[in-house]
Write a protein that holds these residues in place. Structure first.
Motif, PDB file in Angstrom:
ATOM      1  N   VAL A 168       0.864  -1.173   0.000  1.00 54.33           N
ATOM      2  CA  VAL A 168       0.000   0.000   0.000  1.00 54.33           C
ATOM      3  C   VAL A 168       0.902   1.225   0.000  1.00 54.33           C
ATOM      4  O   VAL A 168       1.835   1.321   0.802  1.00 54.33           O
ATOM      5  N   ALA A 169       0.626   2.164  -0.917  1.00 53.21           N
ATOM      6  CA  ALA A 169       1.503   3.324  -1.051  1.00 53.21           C
ATOM      7  C   ALA A 169       0.687   4.602  -1.188  1.00 53.21           C
ATOM      8  O   ALA A 169      -0.467   4.585  -1.626  1.00 53.21           O
ATOM      9  N   ALA A 170       1.323   5.723  -0.819  1.00 46.83           N
ATOM     10  CA  ALA A 170       0.745   7.052  -1.007  1.00 46.83           C
ATOM     11  C   ALA A 170       1.880   8.057  -1.005  1.00 46.83           C
ATOM     12  O   ALA A 170       2.974   7.784  -0.492  1.00 46.83           O
ATOM     13  N   TYR A 171       1.627   9.216  -1.584  1.00 42.26           N
ATOM     14  CA  TYR A 171       2.622  10.291  -1.617  1.00 42.26           C
ATOM     15  C   TYR A 171       2.043  11.523  -0.935  1.00 42.26           C
ATOM     16  O   TYR A 171       0.855  11.844  -1.099  1.00 42.26           O
ATOM     17  N   PHE A 172       2.903  12.221  -0.161  1.00 42.77           N
ATOM     18  CA  PHE A 172       2.472  13.406   0.577  1.00 42.77           C
ATOM     19  C   PHE A 172       3.399  14.565   0.243  1.00 42.77           C
ATOM     20  O   PHE A 172       4.593  14.515   0.572  1.00 42.77           O
ATOM     21  N   LYS A 173       2.846  15.576  -0.397  1.00 39.88           N
ATOM     22  CA  LYS A 173       3.635  16.772  -0.694  1.00 39.88           C
ATOM     23  C   LYS A 173       3.500  17.735   0.478  1.00 39.88           C
ATOM     24  O   LYS A 173       2.797  18.749   0.419  1.00 39.88           O
ATOM     25  N   GLU A 174       4.167  17.400   1.568  1.00 38.13           N
ATOM     26  CA  GLU A 174       4.119  18.227   2.760  1.00 38.13           C
ATOM     27  C   GLU A 174       5.333  17.924   3.638  1.00 38.13           C
ATOM     28  O   GLU A 174       5.997  16.888   3.482  1.00 38.13           O
ATOM     29  N   ASP A 175       5.610  18.819   4.551  1.00 40.07           N
ATOM     30  CA  ASP A 175       6.749  18.716   5.442  1.00 40.07           C
ATOM     31  C   ASP A 175       6.557  17.522   6.380  1.00 40.07           C
ATOM     32  O   ASP A 175       5.552  17.455   7.099  1.00 40.07           O
ATOM     33  N   PRO A 176       7.497  16.571   6.428  1.00 36.79           N
ATOM     34  CA  PRO A 176       7.345  15.434   7.347  1.00 36.79           C
ATOM     35  C   PRO A 176       7.240  15.854   8.810  1.00 36.79           C
ATOM     36  O   PRO A 176       6.679  15.107   9.622  1.00 36.79           O
ATOM     37  N   ASN A 177       7.765  17.026   9.154  1.00 35.82           N
ATOM     38  CA  ASN A 177       7.686  17.479  10.542  1.00 35.82           C
ATOM     39  C   ASN A 177       6.268  17.796  10.968  1.00 35.82           C
ATOM     40  O   ASN A 177       5.924  17.668  12.147  1.00 35.82           O
ATOM     41  N   PRO A 179       2.973  16.704   9.325  1.00 33.97           N
ATOM     42  CA  PRO A 179       2.011  16.078   8.411  1.00 33.97           C
ATOM     43  C   PRO A 179       0.584  16.344   8.866  1.00 33.97           C
ATOM     44  O   PRO A 179       0.302  16.434  10.065  1.00 33.97           O
ATOM     45  N   THR A 180      -0.311  16.460   7.897  1.00 32.06           N
ATOM     46  CA  THR A 180      -1.688  16.830   8.232  1.00 32.06           C
ATOM     47  C   THR A 180      -2.568  15.639   8.575  1.00 32.06           C
ATOM     48  O   THR A 180      -3.622  15.813   9.181  1.00 32.06           O
ATOM     49  N   THR A 181      -2.144  14.430   8.215  1.00 26.23           N
ATOM     50  CA  THR A 181      -3.026  13.267   8.407  1.00 26.23           C
ATOM     51  C   THR A 181      -2.378  12.165   9.235  1.00 26.23           C
ATOM     52  O   THR A 181      -2.825  11.022   9.202  1.00 26.23           O
ATOM     53  N   PHE A 182      -1.335  12.479   9.985  1.00 26.30           N
ATOM     54  CA  PHE A 182      -0.718  11.522  10.891  1.00 26.30           C
ATOM     55  C   PHE A 182      -0.761  12.089  12.304  1.00 26.30           C
ATOM     56  O   PHE A 182      -0.770  13.303  12.505  1.00 26.30           O
ATOM     57  N   VAL A 183      -0.754  11.189  13.282  1.00 23.09           N
ATOM     58  CA  VAL A 183      -0.901  11.608  14.674  1.00 23.09           C
ATOM     59  C   VAL A 183       0.263  12.483  15.108  1.00 23.09           C
ATOM     60  O   VAL A 183       0.092  13.461  15.844  1.00 23.09           O
ATOM     61  N   SER A 184       1.469  12.143  14.669  1.00 24.35           N
ATOM     62  CA  SER A 184       2.639  12.927  15.050  1.00 24.35           C
ATOM     63  C   SER A 184       3.544  13.098  13.844  1.00 24.35           C
ATOM     64  O   SER A 184       3.399  12.413  12.826  1.00 24.35           O
TER      65      SER A 184
END
Length: 379
Positions: A168-177, A179-184
């Motif tokens: 399962v894969a996805a790409y996120f064009k956002e700062d890993p520090n 992220p908008t859809t992860f808990v931390s």
């Protein structure tokens, strides 16, 4: 826009917010020579998981949605929805997918809703305007490149030589520090000493427990030029959820330029990584950076002497001397563990805290010229 005959079993129409939708409560079956075209929203609360033929999604006026309690599986699929098809439940494909126009969009807050390639699938014509914006699943045994992106940017991820059969894969064009859809977040300042810079531009998600060769694709928006001057310095980094830092996975091969290219490395089953991004190492992986001060007060910051880049050079020895030239520390294959405590056979008083002040080091590196300098212990 193509028009196809609709044929269904126990198929009714439902209305939601004054919008017509095709609502399946019973069994919907597309036979091997059949074709079906969905020009409106689809709600599947029935059974439709063994379809053949062709299913097309078509609309040039608005976004379409696919929802319901049950997943539908199709053989061949065409997507021609200018304003995209939003998946609120998973859709499976066993044959081919043709991106004519538009994207499949899945909710990023729910990785369980995916566009699924179920059987060594092929797809055609993905680009910045035609891809999977969200989570994409693949099951099979062939080399595969996920057509994943974020908004209007395609950033594929490839897999090959793998042992696991589902990814399962996805790409996120956002700062890993942040992220908008992860808990931390995934702190880009926390990484193995062999790394130098971790990208704050983007990251990829890949869920698999097996061994595989992973290939990341970058474009000019990836800002690779801010990471490296030479692509030989580029690395794939993975977030280690146990140590809460980025691990250096290496660079088995690369192609392209700083504006567009690929990098490939191997992941193994011993680490359950899911978050990946681009990173750089010190010049050619061989340059050494020695920090010249430590503050061993137990706060987790500068508590030990860090020598970055040494992990790639196992044949080394570090010796530290006080101002009278007496060796107070000696270690072969140094591991960034010196915390201001005297150690080794060269000292008469081992395991004692060394007093605050200036000390001198000699770093022996294989058959290369020794490195020497000073460090300061500040208590």
């Amino acid at each position: 826009m193509k028009n196809y005959l609709f044929f269904t079993l126990l198929l009714v129409y439902a209305f939601a917010k004054a919008q017509t939708a095709l609502h399946n409560y019973g069994n919907l079956k597309i036979h091997p020579t059949g074709q079906i075209g969905f020009h409106t929203d689809v709600i599947n609360d029935g059974i439709s998981n063994d379809n053949d033929g062709l299913a097309g999604f078509y609309n040039d006026n608005r976004m379409l949605t696919f929802s319901g309690t049950n997943q539908m599986n199709f053989e061949n699929v065409e997507l021609e929805v200018d304003d995209d098809l939003s998946l609120l439940t998973s859709v499976g494909i066993t044959g081919e997918l043709d991106f004519i126009s538009g994207r499949f969009i899945t909710p990023r807050i729910n990785p369980n809703i995916r566009l699924k390639f179920l059987n060594n699938n092929f797809y055609f014509d993905s680009n910045d305007n035609k891809h999977v914006d969200g989570f994409n699943e693949f099951s099979g045994s062939i080399d595969f490149t996920f057509p994943i992106g974020d908004e209007f940017e395609l950033k594929p991820l490839g897999i090959s030589n793998y042992t696991e059969k589902q990814f399962v894969a996805a790409y996120f064009k956002e700062d890993p520090n942040t992220p908008t859809t992860f808990v931390s977040g995934f702190d880009t300042s926390a990484f193995e000493p062999s790394l130098d810079i971790v990208s704050t531009t983007e990251f990829w998600y890949l869920d698999s427990t097996g061994t595989a060769d992973v290939t990341l694709h970058w474009t000019s928006s990836s800002n690779v030029s801010s990471l490296v001057n030479n692509l030989s310095q580029l690395r794939i980094a993975a977030w280690n959820a146990t140590t809460n830092k980025w691990d250096n996975l290496g660079n088995d091969s690369f192609t392209g330029t700083v504006n567009q290219g690929t990098i490939t490395t191997k992941i193994n089953a011993t680490q359950e990584y899911t978050i990946y991004t681009l990173a750089s190492i010190l010049e050619n992986g061989n340059d050494i950076l020695i920090y010249n001060g430590i503050t061993p007060d137990g706060d987790g910051i500068n508590d030990t002497l860090i020598i970055r880049g040494l992990e790639d050079i196992p044949d080394n020895e570090l010796i530290i001397y006080n101002r009278w030239g007496v060796a107070v520390y000696q270690k072969e294959n140094y591991d960034n563990s010196f915390s201001g405590i005297s150690e080794g056979r060269v000292t008469t008083s081992q395991d004692e805290k060394l007093p605050e002040g200036t000390y001198f080091y000699v770093l022996k590196i294989g058959n290369k010229e020794n490195l020497a300098g000073y460090i300061y212990i500040n208590r």
